[in-house]
Design an enzyme around this catalytic site. Structure first.
Site, PDB file in Angstrom:
ATOM      1  N   LYS A  55       0.719  -1.282  -0.087  1.00  0.00           N
ATOM      2  CA  LYS A  55       0.013   0.125  -0.050  1.00  0.00           C
ATOM      3  C   LYS A  55       0.936   1.375  -0.029  1.00  0.00           C
ATOM      4  O   LYS A  55       0.413   2.210  -0.506  1.00  0.00           O
ATOM      5  CB  LYS A  55      -0.876   0.015   1.302  1.00  0.00           C
ATOM      6  N   SER A 307       1.293 -10.187  -0.359  1.00  0.00           N
ATOM      7  CA  SER A 307       1.007  -8.699  -0.335  1.00  0.00           C
ATOM      8  C   SER A 307       1.183  -8.174   0.953  1.00  0.00           C
ATOM      9  O   SER A 307       1.277  -6.946   0.842  1.00  0.00           O
ATOM     10  CB  SER A 307      -0.441  -8.645  -0.792  1.00  0.00           C
TER      11      SER A 307
END
Ligand SMILES: *Cc1c(COP(=O)(O)O)cnc(C)c1O
Length: 330
Positions: A55, A307
């Site tokens: 992110k 991720s």
């Protein structure tokens, strides 16, 4: 190219902005998963990214694109955790004030991590939608700029830099397995990967509980979903009824979306630890889980994106007490 407002040149520009700000994460081969699928499998270790998830790529790029006046007033985000953390980190690096609003469902470890980065954390309501009300107030009354977690061209371009790294390291890849929630990661990765390898398959993976993008694609338009607790807490939340980018990009670029049950997500986390020696959160384990259950037919040369790493350590230890996972077919 496709009809979207995120172009490949935006991705290259993002990469220049991100250089020296975020890590270029390693790609490693997985012998244990290659044995499962019968073809090469590579893990993109994005959970080793600064702040523990990808992110920070999108947040850093979006922040860099703001006008100076907007930077002076500050930014606000609503987040299940990792976006807040990435945004708080990017803002601290840029010397910009950040307010992060989140719902009560967000695990404590994530809240504390964001506070530690110097952001102003506000906990509001039971869902991201409720937290959004406070965001809207800060935007209108205090002039902060809202930076969303996925549905923003600069955020998508930032996440897409991960896709550039993938195709550089693995130019002949056949299949990419991508954790999917709002779709910023998969939209960016699909844009970069399909430009370089048009025949590559991009598969989105998400938890069965509250699969917002999956339900929206099926309905043909964004639909709301009920938020539920999941091991993959970073995959929670809707895609936004006014979705501008990711719904269309997922519809045109993503080949398939598969849903995972909680016990399979747990198996993915345990496999990552026992076989790969990686500590990943639930959202990051869905690609491994899908391979363990043969959910992707004939994957060929495969890249699996891990991720994020931001799992509560006590929850992780509890899962590891069960030992390595069995395959469903065993
Ligand atoms: C946000 C997040 C995702 C999903 O990304 P989207 O862009 O919302 O699809 C997957 N894994 C982790 C660890 C995340 O933080």
């Amino acid at each position: 190219m496709m009809d979207s407002s995120v172009q490949l040149q935006d991705v290259y520009r993002a990469r220049q902005r991100l250089a020296g700000q975020v890590r270029r994460t390693p790609l490693v081969s997985s012998e244990s998963l290659a044995a499962v699928t019968g073809s090469p499998v590579h893990l993109k270790l994005e959970h080793l990214q600064v702040t523990g998830s990808f992110k920070v790529r999108g947040a850093t790029n979006a922040l860099a694109n703001l006008a100076d006046a907007a930077k002076q007033r500050g930014v606000v985000g609503v987040s299940t955790g990792n976006h807040g953390r990435g945004l708080a980190y990017a803002a601290a690096q840029a010397g910009v004030r950040a307010v992060i609003c989140m719902s009560k469902l967000v695990p404590k470890n994530k809240v504390e991590a964001i506070r530690a980065l110097g952001a102003d954390v506000r906990i509001i309501g039971q869902s991201q939608d409720e937290a959004q009300v406070e965001v809207d107030r800060l935007v209108t009354e205090e002039g902060l700029t809202m930076l969303p977690p996925f549905d923003h061209a600069d955020v998508i371009a930032g996440q897409a830099t991960l896709g550039l790294e993938l195709v550089e390291d693995l130019p002949d890849l056949d299949t990419v397995l991508v954790p999917l929630s709002g779709g910023g990661l998969i939209s960016g990765v699909a844009l970069a990967v399909k430009t370089a390898c048009p025949r590559a398959r991009v598969v989105g993976l998400t938890m069965r509980r509250g699969a917002a993008m999956y339900e929206s694609i099926k309905a043909g338009h964004p639909v709301p979903v009920e938020e539920a607790e999941s091991l993959a807490d970073s995959l929670g939340g809707g895609i936004g009824m006014e979705n501008r980018y990711t719904f269309a990009m997922v519809r045109s670029l993503v080949d398939d979306i598969q849903l995972l049950d909680e016990d399979r997500i747990a198996a993915g986390i345990r496999h990552a630890y026992f076989e790969e020696r990686q500590v990943v959160e639930g959202a990051a384990a869905v690609g491994i889980a899908a391979l363990l259950d043969d959910m992707v037919p004939q994957p060929g040369i495969t890249a699996v994106i891990l991720s994020g790493a931001n799992i509560d350590t006590t929850a992780h230890a509890r899962l590891m007490a069960d030992g390595p996972p069995n395959r469903r077919s065993d």
